[in-house]
Motif scaffolding. Structure first.
Motif, short mmCIF file in Angstrom:
data_model
loop_
_atom_site.label_atom_id
_atom_site.label_comp_id
_atom_site.label_asym_id
_atom_site.label_seq_id
_atom_site.Cartn_x
_atom_site.Cartn_y
_atom_site.Cartn_z
N VAL A 273 44.15 49.90 42.28
CA VAL A 273 45.34 49.62 42.47
C VAL A 273 46.22 49.31 42.43
N PRO B 164 48.88 34.56 48.61
CA PRO B 164 46.90 34.12 48.96
C PRO B 164 46.23 35.15 47.75
N ASN B 165 44.86 34.75 47.55
CA ASN B 165 44.10 34.95 46.37
C ASN B 165 44.63 36.72 46.29
N GLY B 166 44.83 37.84 45.52
CA GLY B 166 44.61 38.89 45.49
C GLY B 166 45.83 39.41 45.78
N ALA B 167 47.23 38.75 45.67
CA ALA B 167 49.16 39.10 45.85
C ALA B 167 49.05 39.34 45.18
N GLY B 168 48.71 38.86 44.11
CA GLY B 168 49.28 39.83 42.66
C GLY B 168 50.05 38.70 41.82
N LYS B 169 49.81 37.39 41.90
CA LYS B 169 50.41 36.12 40.78
C LYS B 169 50.03 36.10 39.28
N SER B 170 48.33 36.72 38.91
CA SER B 170 48.43 36.76 37.44
C SER B 170 48.80 37.86 37.06
N SER B 171 48.38 38.67 37.65
CA SER B 171 49.05 40.25 37.28
C SER B 171 49.91 40.39 36.49
N ALA C 133 48.64 45.95 42.02
CA ALA C 133 48.88 45.06 41.65
C ALA C 133 50.11 43.77 42.15
N TYR D 173 46.15 48.71 38.67
CA TYR D 173 43.78 48.69 38.20
C TYR D 173 43.96 49.97 38.24
N1 ADP Z 1 41.26 43.45 35.54
C1 ADP Z 1 41.30 44.05 36.78
N2 ADP Z 1 41.05 45.14 37.07
C2 ADP Z 1 41.27 45.20 38.67
N3 ADP Z 1 41.68 45.12 38.94
C3 ADP Z 1 42.68 43.67 39.08
C4 ADP Z 1 42.23 43.02 37.86
N4 ADP Z 1 42.53 41.96 38.19
C5 ADP Z 1 43.22 42.05 38.66
N5 ADP Z 1 43.23 43.20 39.81
C6 ADP Z 1 43.24 43.06 41.59
O1 ADP Z 1 44.86 43.49 41.72
C7 ADP Z 1 45.53 42.06 42.77
C8 ADP Z 1 45.80 41.60 42.27
O2 ADP Z 1 45.00 40.69 41.26
P1 ADP Z 1 45.96 38.73 40.63
O3 ADP Z 1 47.18 39.73 40.26
O4 ADP Z 1 44.50 38.79 40.03
O5 ADP Z 1 46.23 37.95 41.80
P2 ADP Z 1 46.35 36.78 42.06
O6 ADP Z 1 46.99 36.10 40.51
O7 ADP Z 1 47.44 36.57 43.31
O8 ADP Z 1 45.43 36.26 43.62
C9 ADP Z 1 43.93 42.15 43.41
O9 ADP Z 1 43.59 43.29 44.73
C10 ADP Z 1 42.37 41.80 42.40
O10 ADP Z 1 41.59 42.55 42.94
#
Ligand code: ADP
Ligand code: MG
Length: 273
Positions: free
Chosen positions: A19, A40-47, A21, A16
């Motif tokens: 970043v 942890p939060n921000g690890a890249g799981k949802s991505s 991710a 992103y």
């Molecule tokens: N739409 C987005 N735009 C910019 N940065 C993003 C976006 N979605 C996630 N990020 C960044 O990417 C990294 C991984 O996020 P995410 O995959 O949501 O992690 P998790 O689900 O493990 O908490 C984080 O640093 C987050 O801030």
């Protein structure tokens, strides 16, 4: 691809702006297992999940679900997957029954009223068929989201933090529902930042930190391989657990608490660069 592999992630990158991710992630999920992505939060799981669902196109690498490349054949993948997003969008104006009908229609399946009621019944929501989302408790909303994830009778179910924000009793309810999905032969890939949940529920766990897979194995094998010996005081009152593993591998707790050593190192780096 091996016969028992259902999800195959190779060299996945998600970026992103500035970043990164997800960084060259390799991961395979086996048919019929409950696989936990722990981090942890921000690890890249949802991505990572977004790429498996086809909601986001990888910036590098490939994702295959049951042999189908998600980027090339998203419709084939959609037929196999059921999805519960981290923040499920349950439209406020629709009742539980109408929400199930809506999501079913998105999958181009059209359950009968009896089938919808059976699905609600299974998730303890039969009494709530006519209730709108704001009238449901947090746990009920989460169970409705799980019901929606099964609406197309999927082989693979993706659950993004299915228990975050739930009280302990509701969490256990969700665990029971995940176990039932496994008993039905479905594969479940879930994310969590709860170590106890991962240890309790998952056949295998991938620990993810900063977009990188730092370890992958069964809970017991992770503990046997990575947990450092407990101090005599700790050993007298508990067994080693996944939290010890995460601390050993990353130098901090899953809640992001930095160890002193790393903080000092960061300060030192900041003054010298
Ligand atoms: N739409 C987005 N735009 C910019 N940065 C993003 C976006 N979605 C996630 N990020 C960044 O990417 C990294 C991984 O996020 P995410 O995959 O949501 O992690 P998790 O689900 O493990 O908490 C984080 O640093 C987050 O801030
Ligand atoms: Mg997330």
């Amino acid at each position: 691809m091996q016969a028992d592999t259902i999800i195959e992630i190779q060299h996945l990158c998600v970026q992103y702006n500035n970043v990164q991710a997800v960084k060259q992630l390799d991961l395979t999920v086996r048919r019929g297992e409950v696989f936990g992505m722990l981090g942890p939060n921000g690890a890249g799981k949802s991505s990572t999940l977004s790429c498996i669902m086809g909601l986001r196109r990888p910036d590098g690498g490939t994702v295959r679900v049951d042999g189908h490349d998600v980027a090339r054949d998203p419709l084939a993948v959609k037929r196999i997957l059921g999805v519960q997003l981290q923040k499920s969008a349950l439209f406020n104006e629709l009742t539980a029954v109408e929400l199930i009908e809506l999501y079913a229609a998105l999958y181009e399946v059209f359950p009968t009223r009896a089938q919808i009621m059976a699905l609600l019944e299974r998730f303890g929501l039969a009494q709530k068929a006519g209730a709108r989302a704001p009238q449901l408790s947090g746990g009920q909303q989460q169970r409705l989201a799980l019901a929606i994830a099964l609406v197309n009778n999927p082989q693979v179910v993706l659950l993004d933090e299915p228990t975050t924000g739930l009280d302990p009793q509701a969490r256990r309810g969700v665990w029971a529902m995940v176990r039932r999905m496994r008993e039905e032969g479905r594969t479940v890939l879930l994310t969590t930042h709860y170590m106890d949940e991962a240890q309790e529920l998952c056949d295998r766990i991938g620990i993810i930190d900063n977009g990188v897979l730092v370890a992958l194995d069964t809970p017991l094998a992770l503990i046997a391989r990575h947990a450092p010996p407990l101090s005599p005081q700790d050993a007298a009152r508990r067994q080693p657990n996944l939290e010890d593993v995460f601390l050993a591998l990353t130098g901090r707790g899953l809640d992001g608490e930095q160890s002193l050593v790393q903080d000092d190192e960061a300060r030192w780096l900041a003054t010298t660069t």
